[in-house]
Design an enzyme around this catalytic site. Structure first.
Site, PDB file in Angstrom:
ATOM      1  N   ASP B 411      13.456  22.491   5.060  1.00  0.00           N
ATOM      2  CA  ASP B 411      12.855  22.108   6.570  1.00  0.00           C
ATOM      3  C   ASP B 411      12.438  20.547   6.443  1.00  0.00           C
ATOM      4  O   ASP B 411      12.304  20.057   5.586  1.00  0.00           O
ATOM      5  CB  ASP B 411      11.595  22.926   6.728  1.00  0.00           C
ATOM      6  CG  ASP B 411      10.688  22.739   8.065  1.00  0.00           C
ATOM      7  OD1 ASP B 411      11.493  22.312   8.714  1.00  0.00           O
ATOM      8  OD2 ASP B 411       9.505  22.527   7.875  1.00  0.00           O
ATOM      9  N   LYS B 412      12.398  19.855   7.420  1.00  0.00           N
ATOM     10  CA  LYS B 412      11.858  18.431   7.338  1.00  0.00           C
ATOM     11  C   LYS B 412      10.133  18.229   7.507  1.00  0.00           C
ATOM     12  O   LYS B 412       9.603  17.859   6.705  1.00  0.00           O
ATOM     13  CB  LYS B 412      12.603  17.837   8.779  1.00  0.00           C
ATOM     14  CG  LYS B 412      12.446  16.211   8.531  1.00  0.00           C
ATOM     15  CD  LYS B 412      12.898  15.483   9.802  1.00  0.00           C
ATOM     16  CE  LYS B 412      11.761  15.773  10.923  1.00  0.00           C
ATOM     17  NZ  LYS B 412      10.739  14.904  10.909  1.00  0.00           N
ATOM     18  N   PHE B 559       9.364   9.468  29.851  1.00  0.00           N
ATOM     19  CA  PHE B 559      10.366   9.565  28.755  1.00  0.00           C
ATOM     20  C   PHE B 559      11.136  10.897  29.182  1.00  0.00           C
ATOM     21  O   PHE B 559      10.737  11.738  29.471  1.00  0.00           O
ATOM     22  CB  PHE B 559       9.858   9.572  27.430  1.00  0.00           C
ATOM     23  CG  PHE B 559      10.967  10.132  26.536  1.00  0.00           C
ATOM     24  CD1 PHE B 559      11.666   9.060  25.666  1.00  0.00           C
ATOM     25  CD2 PHE B 559      10.982  11.526  26.022  1.00  0.00           C
ATOM     26  CE1 PHE B 559      12.271   9.675  24.662  1.00  0.00           C
ATOM     27  CE2 PHE B 559      11.781  11.805  25.125  1.00  0.00           C
ATOM     28  CZ  PHE B 559      12.505  10.973  24.394  1.00  0.00           C
ATOM     29  N   LYS B 582       9.156   0.490  26.534  1.00  0.00           N
ATOM     30  CA  LYS B 582       9.405   0.541  25.263  1.00  0.00           C
ATOM     31  C   LYS B 582      10.775   1.829  25.027  1.00  0.00           C
ATOM     32  O   LYS B 582      10.588   2.637  25.811  1.00  0.00           O
ATOM     33  CB  LYS B 582       8.378   1.015  24.295  1.00  0.00           C
ATOM     34  CG  LYS B 582       7.749   2.352  24.706  1.00  0.00           C
ATOM     35  CD  LYS B 582       6.427   2.619  23.707  1.00  0.00           C
ATOM     36  CE  LYS B 582       5.854   3.943  24.011  1.00  0.00           C
ATOM     37  NZ  LYS B 582       4.609   4.196  23.297  1.00  0.00           N
ATOM     38  N   THR B 696      16.160  21.330  10.612  1.00  0.00           N
ATOM     39  CA  THR B 696      14.820  21.044  11.394  1.00  0.00           C
ATOM     40  C   THR B 696      14.934  21.405  12.695  1.00  0.00           C
ATOM     41  O   THR B 696      15.968  21.407  13.540  1.00  0.00           O
ATOM     42  CB  THR B 696      14.750  19.455  10.873  1.00  0.00           C
ATOM     43  OG1 THR B 696      13.548  19.234  11.794  1.00  0.00           O
ATOM     44  CG2 THR B 696      15.954  18.750  11.596  1.00  0.00           C
ATOM     45  N   ASP B 698      13.385  19.513  14.701  1.00  0.00           N
ATOM     46  CA  ASP B 698      13.276  18.290  15.302  1.00  0.00           C
ATOM     47  C   ASP B 698      14.565  17.711  15.939  1.00  0.00           C
ATOM     48  O   ASP B 698      15.589  18.211  15.868  1.00  0.00           O
ATOM     49  CB  ASP B 698      13.120  17.186  14.289  1.00  0.00           C
ATOM     50  CG  ASP B 698      11.593  16.873  14.016  1.00  0.00           C
ATOM     51  OD1 ASP B 698      10.861  17.049  14.890  1.00  0.00           O
ATOM     52  OD2 ASP B 698      11.065  16.551  12.976  1.00  0.00           O
ATOM     53  N   ARG B 804      17.376  20.512  15.764  1.00  0.00           N
ATOM     54  CA  ARG B 804      17.090  21.442  16.825  1.00  0.00           C
ATOM     55  C   ARG B 804      17.468  22.845  16.762  1.00  0.00           C
ATOM     56  O   ARG B 804      18.107  23.571  17.614  1.00  0.00           O
ATOM     57  CB  ARG B 804      17.923  20.957  18.038  1.00  0.00           C
ATOM     58  CG  ARG B 804      17.345  19.725  18.801  1.00  0.00           C
ATOM     59  CD  ARG B 804      16.701  20.080  20.015  1.00  0.00           C
ATOM     60  NE  ARG B 804      15.704  18.985  20.542  1.00  0.00           N
ATOM     61  CZ  ARG B 804      14.523  19.069  20.646  1.00  0.00           C
ATOM     62  NH1 ARG B 804      13.911  20.082  20.120  1.00  0.00           N
ATOM     63  NH2 ARG B 804      13.712  17.980  20.951  1.00  0.00           N
ATOM     64  N   ASP B 834       9.873  28.618   9.250  1.00  0.00           N
ATOM     65  CA  ASP B 834      10.993  28.569   8.268  1.00  0.00           C
ATOM     66  C   ASP B 834      10.800  29.881   7.488  1.00  0.00           C
ATOM     67  O   ASP B 834      11.467  30.172   6.418  1.00  0.00           O
ATOM     68  CB  ASP B 834      10.336  27.576   7.066  1.00  0.00           C
ATOM     69  CG  ASP B 834      10.277  26.357   7.779  1.00  0.00           C
ATOM     70  OD1 ASP B 834      11.202  26.108   8.376  1.00  0.00           O
ATOM     71  OD2 ASP B 834       9.174  25.584   7.514  1.00  0.00           O
TER      72      ASP B 834
END
Lengths: 348, 1206
Positions: B411-412, B559, B582, B696, B698, B804, B834
């Site tokens: 896992d991250k 965003f 940004k 992950t 993420d 993802r 996990d």
């Protein structure tokens, strides 16, 4: 979770050599010097031992006479159980070329008699044999009781099948004068067997001690009459009986029967000359294709005339030396090539 | 209010769902769930599971029967029970019953004790969870209740930072509009906060008296394991209200930034999504276990063969000889023919020869594994000082598999990274500031290096965050000097974000950031004197170098995944309108004004430098807007947002228009702080030929960034393939292209089917490649027809990153590798997301010391730092494997040597199942005479010191290739055992056949033979264990010498007069030891047997050492030579490589809070009162948020994700 800092600290593993796997230890490494010197030493030991053993075995004088076929008529008679009470003797003359120096032992040797069968070995009652209870026939299986229920004493297959030939060795002093070679029937058992494992029941009178028991079916006389001259050798502590009861490991075995009583003409051992065995043939072997012989032998520390141990040692020693030489050669050849491992592998 | 009991009828008439007509839920499978608030009586009818979780197996009463039942399910135990029964049959019993029952009882007891201890700890942890306190509303009063007493339908109150006790329907919260923030790290591993909202009707139920009267009834789906789905309906006051996942608080979540909230328990205990997700614990077996079981089966086969041979022998013998020998030994009454006797003898021999697989094998293996587990628990070097957590082997049966791992699935978040973002560098107006941590400073962080420079002193700023550390004082000096660029830079950071602030006391600022990245940036600005203080929907108040300035917030251009940037448009007190933006460098650098060219180049250099160090970069820019242009633009924006169709696209293009020709300000670099030693660990494990896959949840950019910073991905790699296809065809095509590229270009033919000609891509790969695959592509790649293709491609790559991915996909990936690769897999993770992966993999490792414990509970091993993995695998795993292999080899050897003697003896004893040894020797051989030395070896042995296995990671390879114990090695052991048994029998036989004792009496009696063989056996196997033991500790000495001593002691005791006196029928060997062992011939036999048995082994090992040394041999040898010249081994150097440019605009997992802020929905009433603004209807922002989310989920990022390499 809400643990106190005290208990937190206790979670730190102890820094002991055992727990951190840092126990001081010797790392076994098969270094060339150690291995090769070990091999050479072992080889030397084995060779030396082998030679000594061979010499020692060679020094033994031994004579074996197989009388299964010599006494064929008796053997035939014994094939049939009906003739159990008919006596059959046979005489076997032989010539001893060399004097047998020192102690001489007489063995009977059986071929193909399985004293090592599982049920045979079990078929005895130690508590009976140690005289505690003559009627205890525990494991004796088919030889526990007679038909009318009397406990057999000594019970069991081993006792029942006792070797019951009488072997008498006579020496022809001259062609006409024959004398019986004096033989001792004691001192042929282990001390522990005679005094611990086998004991007569406590009683002044042996026959009464065995009252209420029957003799084994193959026996011609009850156990208390095994040695009628010496009461210290009768009953369970009869040494022939004890010797038989110590079962052999292999189907071919020899058991000590008598030892030479070194008196009169026999102080030096058995002089060379003509002898004869007078055998009362009682023990049937042909029925199960067995054979029996009688053996006279002297003695050595290493036990017996067999060259097996000596040869085995010699061969092992020779092989070990051979191996060590070739190993040395290989090692020297490989030494040129460096056995190093490329250094630091970890680079980030 | 209606009487509750009447309500169901009313609803039924009102047209409730069709399943309603069923009055009772069917007991087996629940079809729907109904729970009525504050009505325990009603809810009890349904007998829903209580909130008590139970992971333990036994209680005091059931322990004995259940445990025994379980133990006898083990084939081995049943087998021994069967043997025991056989032995009770007098006709075939060739051994006393105690030869089997003593070891069997011993084994059962030891296992039972172990199971009991395990279960005790499970009870403890269950109790701990079940006894957590929660506040339950009972009879109108809040009462403290234990978790286990919470029932479905209860209303419970949660406070900030509390774990959610069960799956709740959020009713109301301290925040406006029933909002509530939760962290779902335990569930899905994401540590960003999520918003949940109560449905409007209940959000007003703020106080207890109102809640106590609440009697709504929820009808919803039955318990399931879908974390992101919930559908149900609330019936209250004759109205229906739809419920979705947005209204649910799931067990395992933590309440954040919300003072309190009330929830209605819907699912409790085992029905909660968390528990439903955790699934059943699968019993894991190691590959050695499986091999051992196969071998044991083979041995049984072998045993039967031997039994048959001996039985035939017996039948023949009885027919030829035994029949005539009946005068002396009549057959048993039951035996009527030689054939039957042979049949009986078969069973007798099965009993005798069963010692080839002794019961003690299994128990010894367990003991050794237990020992290894303790070593892991005790390891100081795997103890995390910071979190005070030791490593823990939670499963004691997998240790040796740790030495065979080939694939690691990691896992991250929380595993590789700490999930802490640190503002570490910035480039402002072409100048770079900041100092990154390097290896040295990593250590300095631990306080080992006192000479380390002091962090920058922010004491000038009373609002500074004390925890913020920055190491470059020049930046602060420049800020103090008043450099306008730097001021603008930090102004941007303090304005352009969606962070909320909270000020409990004056000066005590708390930021609620949706992603840790944003938090880090705003905190940095705060410390450098640009303190974001508060916001209202229309203003932002910033303390700039001590003076409060309020900016008017005109717009937030939020965003999203496609834009990869966010902007704010503010009007400063002077009235000037400025846009601050940004965003990701790839996007933003194209939208700059051309006048910034020079600055651009300098900044690009810095960006390259930063990303080379694995930092996450953002580019900052601004643009001055004039009033008219803004007005006109705002108008168009309004139009776009009001558009009925494709408003999103329109908005995007409007945003796009204004975010152009911007002026570059600089760039920030955020360190996603890796856990300590992660790059080193990964490098080391890679060198040990272990493949590491990162799975992950993420985003792709984040994951790739981390891949670079932890050196999984390097710029030396030939190519990093990115698979982001949305359809099966796309994914297939992308995979195919990747494979084509990987294969030698000269060999691959132009057409797409080139790979079919090769058996394996693996062999054709030239160079290093990496694969990055997205969750939705992975879903296609894991389909049955593509999984092999995917696996082949992925395995050819050096590193694989799946981003993802859902928890289920994680497990699927692991399962895929397990299925096709026959390799040992290890999964490591920290979160509840996990768990499935941890349970699927051969070995699951949980990172402990984090807040969540789900992963740890599901894991086999747990520790608190990823870096301990190298020690777990390379040291503990390697040793465990080595020890276990050595143990098994020796164990089979010694038992074959021991047992096969009976086989040879069979040929001499008329196949009568007579044993060679005394029955006591048979009983004690495995449990006393030879058990401890081999156990000591199995527990303590080491081939090379632990430092070496870290230095030479190649030493790990024998385990992966399964070289130390496989079928070949097994046959070698068996052969050696049989060889020994032959010598063990025939040498004494040769000697004894003719020999006499030195007093002339017979030597070859059975008992003397038994003692001789037994003694030489014990001596030979002791010498052999001495040779096998590579690491002679005092314990080994003690055990080996001790075993020999114990053998002789017991031998003499058993043969003593005293015992015989007491039990004449049991101890038949009286006087044997002293009479036999006094014979020189016996000792000569023993010595000869030993020499002949051992010498070939030594010679073989010596030759192997010389001709074909193992790596460990070589290392040992090198060590010996190098003992004096201590080489400097630790060679870590910082790689100062300029890397490719990678953008890390990764500050949200989902859409920002922009809309939420602008709508003012989350503002406190007080602040709302200050501002007057119109807002969309109350539910619309959530609606649009949901709409966007579902849109972006089905069609995320697209092409923008792709080019990773510049």
């Amino acid at each position: 979770m809400d643990r106190t800092s005290q208990s937190c600290r206790s979670r730190l593993p102890d820094n002991t050599a055992l727990k951190q796997q840092r126990l001081p230890a010797y790392r076994l490494q098969l270094s060339a010097t150690k291995v090769l010197s070990g091999f050479f030493a072992t080889g030397a030991f084995c060779l030396g031992m082998g030679i000594v053993l061979i010499l020692s075995a060679k020094s033994i004088k031994e004579i074996e006479i197989n009388y299964t076929n010599i006494c064929a008529n008796c053997a035939e008679l014994r094939e049939n159980a009906i003739n159990f009470d008919k006596e059959c003797t046979c005489s076997i003359p032989f010539y001893l070329p060399d004097t047998m120096q020192g102690n001489v032992y007489m063995y009977y040797k059986l071929y193909g008699f399985h004293q090592n069968l599982y049920r045979y070995i079990l078929s005895r009652s130690n508590s009976q044999l140690m005289g505690r209870d003559v009627k205890d026939v525990g494991n004796c299986d088919s030889f526990r009781k007679t038909h009318n229920g009397t406990p057999i004493c000594p019970c069991g297959a081993i006792a029942n099948s006792i070797f019951n030939d009488t072997i008498i060795l006579s020496y022809n002093l001259t062609s006409s004068v024959r004398i019986k070679v004096p033989m001792l029937s004691n001192g042929i058992t282990w001390w522990t067997d005679k005094f611990i494992k086998f004991q007569n029941p406590n009683s002044n009178n042996l026959p009464s001690a065995f009252a209420g028991t029957a003799k084994p079916p193959h026996w011609s006389k009850p156990v208390y009459e095994l040695d009628e001259e010496d009461s210290g050798n009768s009953g369970f502590i009869n040494e022939d009986f004890i010797v038989w009861m110590r079962t052999a490991a292999f189907p071919t075995f020899k058991k000590l029967h008598r030892r030479l009583n070194r008196i009169q003409y026999f102080t030096e051992g058995l002089p060379a000359g003509n002898y004869s065995f007078n055998i009362t043939y009682n023990f049937p072997v042909t029925r199960f294709q067995g054979e029996k012989s009688v053996v006279l032998s002297t003695l050595t520390w290493s036990g017996g005339s067999s060259l097996f141990l000596g040869l085995a040692y010699t061969v092992t020693g020779a092989m070990t030396w051979l191996a060590s030489f070739s190993m040395m050669a290989i090692h020297l050849m490989r030494k040129e090539k460096k056995m190093f491992f490329p250094s630091c592998q970890v680079k980030l | 209010m209606t009487v509750p009991k009447e309500m169901p009828e009313k609803w039924a008439r009102a047209g409730a769902p069709p399943s309603w007509s069923r009055k009772k839920p069917s007991w087996g499978t629940e079809e729907e769930r109904r729970a009525r608030a504050n009505d325990r009586e009603y809810n009890e009818k349904f007998q829903y599971a209580s909130n008590c979780i139970k992971t333990s197996k036994y209680n005091i009463l059931t322990f004995l029967p259940v445990n025994l039942f379980e133990q006898f399910q083990e084939v081995a135990n049943t087998y021994f029970l069967f043997l025991l029964i056989l032995q009770l049959i007098p006709q075939i019993s060739s051994l006393s019953w105690f030869t089997t029952i003593v070891p069997l009882v011993l084994v059962l007891t030891i296992t039972a004790v172990k199971d009991a201890t395990d279960d005790y700890f499970r009870h403890k942890s269950d109790n701990q969870v079940n006894n957590r306190q929660s506040q339950v509303l009972i009879n109108g009063i809040l009462q403290q209740e234990q978790w286990m007493n919470v029932c479905v339908g209860d209303i419970i109150k949660l406070e900030n930072n509390q774990f959610v006790a069960a799956d709740l329907l959020l009713l109301s919260s301290s925040e406006p509009h029933g909002l509530c923030y939760i962290e779902t790290a335990e569930l899905d591993g994401e540590t960003n906060m999520k918003v949940r909202q109560a449905i409007p009707v209940t959000s007003e139920l703020g106080d207890i008296s109102q809640l106590a009267k609440f009697d709504g009834e929820v009808i919803c789906e039955p318990p399931n394991n879908k974390l992101d789905k919930f559908s149900g309906t609330l019936y209250w006051k004759e109205n229906k209200f739809p419920l979705s996942n947005q209204n649910m608080l799931l067990r395992g979540c933590v309440l954040r930034n919300t003072e309190w909230c009330f929830g209605l328990v819907i699912f409790a205990g085992p029905d909660t999504k968390l528990m439903q997700n955790s699934g059943r614990t699968k019993f894991k077996r190691t590959s050695i276990d499986r091999l051992m079981n196969t071998l044991v089966l083979w041995i049984f086969g072998f045993l039967v063969c031997m039994g048959v041979i001996l039985a035939i022998g017996n039948a023949i013998w009885e027919h030829e000889v035994g029949m005539r020998f009946q005068v002396y030994l009549p057959w048993d009454e039951a035996v009527d023919s030689a054939f039957f006797s042979g049949f009986l003898s078969f069973w007798s021999y099965i009993i005798i020869l069963n010692t080839v697989v002794p019961i003690s094998l299994y128990v010894s293996v367990e003991v050794i594994r237990l020992g290894h587990s303790y070593f892991i628990n005790w390891d100081k070097k795997m103890f995390c000082m910071k979190k005070r957590t030791p490593a823990e082997a939670r499963t004691t049966t997998l240790n040796e598999e740790l030495g065979q791992v080939e694939y690691i699935f990691s896992d991250k978040t929380g595993t590789l990274t700490q999930n802490i973002m640190v503002f570490s560098k910035c480039s402002i107006n072409g100048r770079s500031y900041g100092d990154v941590f390097d290896v040295l400073e990593h250590r300095a962080e631990l306080g080992e290096l006192p000479q380390r420079p002091e962090p920058v002193d922010f004491s000038f700023n009373p609002l500074a965050d004390k925890k913020f550390l920055f190491w470059d004082p020049t930046l602060l000096e420049a800020v103090k000097m008043g450099d306008p660029y730097i001021h603008e830079f930090f102004r941007l950071l303090s304005l352009c974000h969606t962070v909320m602030s909270e000020e409990k006391n004056e000066g005590e600022l708390y930021y609620k950031a949706q992603s840790p990245d944003e938090g880090a940036l705003v905190t940095a600005a705060r410390n450098f004197g640009f303190v974001f203080r508060s916001r209202t929907p229309k203003t932002i108040t910033v303390h700039e170098m001590g003076t409060a300035i309020t900016y008017q917030l005109l717009a937030i251009l939020d965003f999203n995944n496609i834009r990869k940037r966010m902007s704010v448009i503010v009007r400063n007190p002077e009235g000037k309108i400025r846009l601050y933006c940004k965003g990701a460098d790839t996007i933003l650098l194209d939208r700059l004004h051309h006048s910034t060219h020079e600055l651009l180049n300098a900044t690009i250099d810095h960006l390259n430098e930063y990303s080379g160090e694995g930092l996450r970069t953002l580019v900052l820019a601004y643009k001055d807007l004039d009033e008219e242009y803004y007005e006109e633009w705002a108008d168009r924006r309004l139009q776009a947002s009001l558009a009925r169709d494709s408003w999103e696209d329109r908005l995007a293009s409007v945003y796009e228009e204004i975010e152009s020709d911007m002026m570059l300000l600089g760039a920030t670099a955020i360190e996603d702080k890796l856990q300590q030693g992660v790059p080193e660990t990964i490098a080391l494990l890679t060198l040990a030929n272990i493949k590491i896959w990162v799975l992950t949840g993420d985003k792709q950019e984040t994951a790739v960034n981390i891949g670079y910073s932890c050196k999984m991905l390097t710029d030396d790699m030939s190519e990093v393939f990115v698979v982001t296809g949305h359809t099966v065809l796309e994914v297939r095509e992308e995979l195919r292209k990747a494979r084509e590229k990987m294969m030698d270009p000269s060999r691959s033919v132009g057409n797409g089917f080139a790979y079919h000609e090769k058996t394996s891509v693996l062999e054709a790969v030239a160079g290093e490649y990496a694969l990055v695959i997205n969750g939705h592509s992975l879903a296609h790649a894991l389909e049955a027809d593509m999984e092999l293709e995917f696996l082949e491609t992925a395995c050819a790559c050096k590193a694989v990153i799946c981003c993802r991915v859902t928890p289920l996909q994680k497990a699927q990936v692991v399962e895929l590798v397990k299925k096709y690769k026959k390799a040992v897999t290890l999964a490591i993770g920290d979160g509840a997301n996990d768990v499935s992966m941890i349970k699927t993999a051969h070995i699951g490792v949980g990172i402990s010391g984090q807040e969540g414990i789900q992963a740890v509970l599901a894991s086999d091993y747990s520790f608190s730092q990823f870096k301990f993995l190298q020690r777990l695998l390379l040291v503990h795993g390697r040793w465990s494997y080595l020890r276990m292999c050595k143990f098994l080899c020796y164990f089979f050897y010694k038992n074959f040597a021991f047992t096969m003697v009976h086989f040879w003896f069979g040929f001499f004893c008329g196949f009568s199942a007579q044993t060679v040894y005394d029955q006591y020797f048979i009983t004690l051989y495995n449990i006393v005479y030879t058990s401890l030395p081999v156990l000591a070896m199995g527990v303590f042995d080491q081939d090379v010191p632990e430092q070496r296995s870290m230095e030479y990671p190649k030493l790990y390879e024998p385990g992966q290739l399964n070289l130390l114990f496989n079928k070949r090695e097994f046959f070698i052991c068996i052969a050696q055992g049989i060889y020994t048994s032959v010598l063990m029998f025939f040498i004494p036989y040769g000697v004894f056949a003719e020999a006499t004792r030195d007093d002339g009496t017979q030597l070859a009696d059975y008992q003397s033979f038994a003692v001789t063989v037994a003694t030489s056996l014990v001596i030979v196997v002791s010498v052999q264990i001495g040779l096998d033991t590579g690491y002679w500790t005092a314990i080994n000495h003690f055990f080996i010498w001790g075993s020999l001593a114990v053998y002789f002691a017991i031998l003499f005791a058993m043969h003593s007069n005293g015992l015989f006196d007491m039990f004449p029928n049991q101890f038949r060997f009286v006087g044997n030891a002293q009479n036999t062992l006094a014979q020189p011939a016996v000792w000569l036999t023993i010595a000869l047997t030993t020499v002949i048995c051992i010498m070939p082994v030594v010679a073989f090992r010596f030759l192997k050492l010389n001709l074909k040394p193992d790596l460990s041999d070589t290392v040992r040898y090198t060590q010996l030579v190098r003992k004096k010249q201590k080489a400097q081994h630790r060679c870590m150097r910082r790689v100062g490589r300029t890397g490719s440019r990678r953008s890390g605009y990764a500050f949200s997992h989902q859409e920002g809070f922009g809309e939420l802020i602008m709508s003012g929905k989350n503002m406190r009433l007080s602040s709302l009162a200050l501002s007057s603004f119109t807002t969309r209807s109350s539910s619309s922002w959530i609606e649009s948020l949901r709409r966007k989310k579902s849109d972006s989920a089905s069609s995320p990022s697209g092409g923008a994700d792709k080019p990773l390499k510049g």
